[in-house]
Design a protein around this motif. Structure first.
Motif, PDB file in Angstrom:
ATOM      1  N   VAL A  59       0.857  -1.190   0.000  1.00 18.74           N
ATOM      2  CA  VAL A  59       0.000   0.000   0.000  1.00 18.74           C
ATOM      3  C   VAL A  59       0.888   1.234   0.000  1.00 18.74           C
ATOM      4  N   TYR A  60       0.563   2.176  -0.868  1.00 22.51           N
ATOM      5  CA  TYR A  60       1.354   3.408  -1.002  1.00 22.51           C
ATOM      6  C   TYR A  60       0.513   4.577  -0.477  1.00 22.51           C
ATOM      7  N   MET A  61       0.538   4.756   0.834  1.00 24.45           N
ATOM      8  CA  MET A  61      -0.297   5.790   1.444  1.00 24.45           C
ATOM      9  C   MET A  61       0.082   7.177   0.955  1.00 24.45           C
ATOM     10  N   ARG A  62      -0.925   7.989   0.758  1.00 25.23           N
ATOM     11  CA  ARG A  62      -0.826   9.368   0.266  1.00 25.23           C
ATOM     12  C   ARG A  62      -0.402   9.460  -1.201  1.00 25.23           C
ATOM     13  N   SER A  63      -0.362   8.333  -1.897  1.00 22.86           N
ATOM     14  CA  SER A  63       0.062   8.399  -3.300  1.00 22.86           C
ATOM     15  C   SER A  63      -0.933   9.173  -4.162  1.00 22.86           C
ATOM     16  N   LYS A  64      -2.154   9.366  -3.671  1.00 23.28           N
ATOM     17  CA  LYS A  64      -3.110  10.198  -4.411  1.00 23.28           C
ATOM     18  C   LYS A  64      -2.665  11.658  -4.444  1.00 23.28           C
ATOM     19  N   TRP A  65      -1.712  11.998  -3.596  1.00 23.54           N
ATOM     20  CA  TRP A  65      -1.193  13.368  -3.578  1.00 23.54           C
ATOM     21  C   TRP A  65      -0.227  13.641  -4.726  1.00 23.54           C
ATOM     22  N   LYS A  66       0.216  12.609  -5.401  1.00 23.61           N
ATOM     23  CA  LYS A  66       1.353  12.756  -6.316  1.00 23.61           C
ATOM     24  C   LYS A  66       1.149  13.823  -7.388  1.00 23.61           C
ATOM     25  N   ASP A  67      -0.068  13.983  -7.852  1.00 23.70           N
ATOM     26  CA  ASP A  67      -0.306  14.966  -8.919  1.00 23.70           C
ATOM     27  C   ASP A  67      -0.401  16.390  -8.383  1.00 23.70           C
ATOM     28  N   GLU A  68      -0.457  16.521  -7.050  1.00 19.19           N
ATOM     29  CA  GLU A  68      -0.517  17.855  -6.448  1.00 19.19           C
ATOM     30  C   GLU A  68       0.812  18.262  -5.824  1.00 19.19           C
ATOM     31  N   ILE A  69       1.732  17.316  -5.697  1.00 17.67           N
ATOM     32  CA  ILE A  69       3.067  17.632  -5.182  1.00 17.67           C
ATOM     33  C   ILE A  69       3.948  18.029  -6.357  1.00 17.67           C
ATOM     34  N   LYS A  70       4.563  19.182  -6.272  1.00 19.60           N
ATOM     35  CA  LYS A  70       5.332  19.702  -7.406  1.00 19.60           C
ATOM     36  C   LYS A  70       6.779  19.210  -7.440  1.00 19.60           C
ATOM     37  N   TYR A  71       7.078  18.240  -6.577  1.00 23.68           N
ATOM     38  CA  TYR A  71       8.426  17.694  -6.493  1.00 23.68           C
ATOM     39  C   TYR A  71       8.389  16.195  -6.791  1.00 23.68           C
ATOM     40  N   ASN A  72       9.537  15.620  -7.088  1.00 24.65           N
ATOM     41  CA  ASN A  72       9.620  14.168  -7.205  1.00 24.65           C
ATOM     42  C   ASN A  72       9.195  13.558  -5.868  1.00 24.65           C
ATOM     43  N   SER A  73       8.512  12.434  -5.920  1.00 22.10           N
ATOM     44  CA  SER A  73       8.055  11.837  -4.668  1.00 22.10           C
ATOM     45  C   SER A  73       8.137  10.318  -4.718  1.00 22.10           C
ATOM     46  N   ILE A  74       8.393   9.730  -3.545  1.00 28.51           N
ATOM     47  CA  ILE A  74       8.458   8.280  -3.383  1.00 28.51           C
ATOM     48  C   ILE A  74       7.535   7.895  -2.252  1.00 28.51           C
TER      49      ILE A  74
END
Length: 265
Positions: A59-74
């Protein structure tokens, strides 16, 4: 399935925004990497408790945020809770292996591939993920942690969760045995002592959560001072929100925090 040794920019781009199974030293770990072209910054996000009756790992919690985070994210899945129905694992791994070490090795390689410097690498988490984030930042020299209502020592959390972790992940080890063999897995302070590194920490704490204030925030601050660590490394940011209690600040506030902290680097 991707071998750690074979990680490349091409593979990251091919799997952009999707879960990946990465094999490191014969163990599988799961990450979702989201690449933002033009960004020279990275956020590694750790999750919180998981009810495995509702959803099974990875499970990748908070991954729904990825399109709103303006930085690379893991987005980090905690291998600790695989196959044992645990709700909380804190990345402790098993008796023989500390999974947070593996996560950091993999994250550092991804950062290197993307050309991201350690001082532009943020570890973020709340509650369980807060402890994970600080310990990983402690291992990853020159990176930093942003935490919200974290556990600072696992043994100060609710005993039922601690007992489940000891029994299911650590083969029934006692508290005394864990503190003797690897205290750096369960305590932020002990991790700093073990790795001889105090990372920059932005510590957000809701002062309306009396449990956190009494058992985590207060003891951490006291131990930090007693060990003579540089108090300039930690920025304590108390806020008041009776309605949210232990829950972290809402997404819009958290995203704003990311921007404010990165803009100050």
């Amino acid at each position: 399935m991707i071998k750690y040794e074979e990680l490349s920019k091409e593979l990251l781009v091919e799997n952009n925004g999707q879960g990946m199974e990465i094999v490191h030293n014969e163990e599988s770990f799961f990450f979702l990497v989201n690449i933002v072209e033009g960004s020279d910054k990275l956020i590694a996000l750790s999750g919180g408790a998981l009810d495995q009756k509702k959803k099974s790992p990875p499970v990748y919690m908070r991954s729904k945020w990825k399109d709103e985070i303006k930085y690379n994210s893991i987005y980090i899945d905690d291998r600790t809770i695989h196959g044992n129905n645990l709700k909380i694992g804190w990345g402790v791994g098993n008796r023989d292996r500390h999974f947070l070490k593996d996560y950091v090795v993999i994250i550092k390689k991804i950062a290197d591939i993307l050309g991201i410097k350690a001082n532009n690498t943020m570890y973020y988490g709340s509650s369980m993920g807060g402890l994970m984030s600080v310990i990983m930042a402690t291992m990853h020299k020159d990176s930093f942690a942003v935490i919200d209502n974290p556990q600072t020592n696992i043994f100060n959390y609710y005993q039922s969760y601690v007992d489940s972790l000891r029994e299911k992940a650590l083969d029934g080890m006692t508290v005394e045995e864990i503190n003797r063999d690897f205290p750096e897995r369960v305590s932020m302070i002990d991790a700093m002592l073990k790795y001889d590194n105090v990372p920059r920490i932005y510590y957000y704490q809701n002062n309306k959560c009396s449990f956190d204030m009494k058992y985590h925030y207060g003891p951490f601050k006291k131990q930090f001072e007693e060990n003579g660590f540089d108090d300039g490394k930690v920025s304590y940011r108390l806020y008041s929100d009776a309605a949210r209690g232990h829950s972290p600040q809402v997404k819009v506030k958290t995203l704003k925090i990311f921007d404010e902290i990165f803009s100050g680097i």
